[in-house]
Enzyme design. Structure first.
Site: not given
Length: 569
Positions: A398-399
């Protein structure tokens, strides 16, 4: 290579008085002297043009035009060079032409030579002769610059004294990249102070690319790296014309420096034999010498980084504070797999089918849930069932990169409800430690884990230096939730985690090094594990685009695990 010393003995040949330099690395042996037949003097101009262009033809195919510069044409005839190009390996024809050009200027010498490492060699490579052949010097310098992967951006160049200084100087001017000098001796009044020091304009945290002519044990490169690192400079890569294949690459890797070479000594011999420049008997003698001296040790006194043996995953599992980090180590040991597949597909059907196919071979599956066009709330449950069946962990890439309150809602809520089904997520450290606090608030009670993005595998990224050091600091402050890092070359980090419990996962892995049109750079499983110090290989296109993803995953698992086992010794 080693140092040069100015010799008081000049060489006179054909009425020309030459300044003679005697290489300390070649302590004894016969020296045929400088070349008297540079290729440009024995070939008519059209033939020179043809030879030069054949040598560098591959550069045209990669849109990096160095042939113009090699021929001495005006700079306006060629485009501006790239600072961090991504180039494929030199093709066989170009390699062969280069080797023959070097032979024509007498860069290869056969006889009996005592090298700096102390071993007696039947071959000596004297690339200092290239200073008398500016066109060939320019061509070789340009080719050296093309070796560096775009995942390894650099701010400065530093040539190893003294043979490599011309290569570094030409490359510096051609690419407009600043260069620094490493000095050995007292320059006298008004000069540098006594002892080794670094000269030029730089600041701590700058990344330096080392330029060298050839590598045997790697000692000369390490002698240059040590003072640079003492100044706070970062050194992770070195380019070299010839790798003698005698332990230098391994010695440098053990000290956090990845070696990139234009050619190996084996390749040189093969071309020279094929073209009748060297007899089969002499080639056999050199090959026997290489086989007997594959692991030349770094000479005593060379500044080296103490070699720390990799701790087995089973032992690191016992040190892990985060429960998901502990589980990941245990899964890796149980399945003998350090492979993570990047499931970058666009539908849940494709993803679930892929998970079933590669599940038996992997320790972790990486997802991008926000690219799924047909996501439904039951997706997480279906994927978890497959993960439990095949014993792998789910890593949602997802960063996260927002403030603590926002990432808390992104992690737990919305349509994806990531915290319900993803064992592991990752985050940037740009927002500061609050992002870890926010994710931990929701993830830790569920036994989840977090990977911090310490480095990235895309060309021109800014995740390096102070950014990486900040990621390490945050991880150690939150070891109950942070289980490791997304990293590219952890062996080169100046700030390293104090505990081996933190895991390193590296994206951009394929069986062949290279890059794609969007800036993603690829390294091999062996390079990532053995040279760069990572633990987990993350493979995407090499598996998901394969005709048989299950078989491709098996091959990558075997390569990754073999690299890990090799790194334990």
């Amino acid at each position: 290579m080693g140092q040069w010393q100015n010799s008081s003995r000049p060489i006179e040949r054909k009425g020309i008085r030459h300044s003679c330099f005697r290489k300390e690395e070649m302590i004894t042996g016969s020296d045929p002297g400088p070349s008297t037949h540079p290729i440009s003097s024995v070939l008519p101009l059209p033939r020179v043009w043809e030879t030069r262009c054949h040598l560098l033809s591959y550069a045209y195919r990669t849109k990096y035009v160095v042939c113009i510069a090699a021929l001495g044409l005006p700079a306006s005839s060629s485009p501006s060079p790239l600072h961090h190009p991504s180039q494929p390996a030199m093709d066989a024809a170009a390699m062969e032409s280069l080797i023959l050009e070097l032979h024509a200027v007498e860069a290869y010498k056969f006889g009996t030579f005592v090298l700096k490492s102390g071993i007696t060699s039947p071959i000596y490579l004297d690339l200092r002769v290239l200073v008398s052949h500016p066109r060939l010097l320019s061509a070789v310098a340009a080719l050296l610059g093309s070796l560096v992967p775009a995942t390894s951006p650099y701010d400065l160049l530093c040539g190893v004294p003294y043979t490599a200084l011309p290569f570094a100087s030409v490359l510096s001017v051609a690419r407009n990249v600043p260069m620094i000098l490493r000095r050995y001796h007292d320059a006298g009044a008004g000069g540098a102070s006594a002892g080794v020091r670094t000269q030029g304009t730089f600041r701590a945290g700058d990344t330096v690319l080392i330029v060298e002519d050839l590598v045997t044990s790697g000692a000369s490169v390490l002698e240059t790296v040590a003072p640079l690192r003492a100044e706070g400079l970062l050194v992770a890569d070195a380019v070299v014309v010839v790798d003698r294949e005698q332990g230098g690459r391994e010695n440098l890797a053990a000290n956090g420096v990845a070696l990139h070479s234009l050619m190996t000594l084996t390749e040189v011999l093969a071309v020279l034999v094929r073209h009748g420049k060297v007899t089969q008997e002499k080639a056999a003698e050199v090959k026997h010498f290489l086989d007997a001296n594959r692991t030349v040790a770094v000479p005593p006194g060379t500044p080296v980084k103490p070699k720390v043996a990799r701790m087995p995953f089973a032992e690191r599992a016992r040190l892990a504070v985060n429960p998901m980090g502990k589980k990941l180590f245990e899964v890796m040991e149980a399945k003998q797999s350090n492979l993570c597949v990047a499931a970058d597909v666009q539908t849940t059907k494709e993803l679930l089918e892929l998970a079933n196919k590669v599940g038996p071979e992997i320790c972790m599956l990486k997802t991008h849930v926000d690219i799924l066009s047909d996501f439904t709330p039951d997706f997480g449950g279906k994927l978890r069932s497959i993960a439990e069946e095949h014993n792998f962990l789910i890593f949602e890439d997802r960063k996260f990169a927002d403030i603590g309150n926002t990432v808390t809602m992104q992690y737990e809520g919305g349509i994806f409800r990531i915290s319900d089904w993803a064992d592991i997520v990752n985050a940037h450290v740009v927002p500061g430690p609050g992002i870890v606090d926010g994710l931990k608030l929701k993830g830790l009670p569920k036994g989840r884990g977090l990977l911090l993005l310490a480095e990235m595998s895309s060309a021109g990224n800014l995740a390096q230096g102070d950014y990486t050091a900040a990621a390490v600091k945050f991880a150690e402050q939150h070891s109950d939730f942070v289980m490791g890092f997304i990293s590219v070359n952890p062996a080169s980090w100046l700030a390293t985690p104090s505990s081996p419990a933190f895991i390193h996962a590296t994206p951009g892995v394929q069986t062949v090094a290279g890059g794609d049109s969007l800036g993603q750079q690829y390294n091999t499983p062996c390079s990532v594990i053995n040279e760069r110090g990572s633990d987990i290989i993350i493979v995407g296109h090499g598996i998901i685009k394969a005709s048989n993803p299950a078989e491709a995953a098996r091959e990558y698992r075997i390569q990754g695990w073999q690299a890990y086992q090799t790194s334990l010794s």
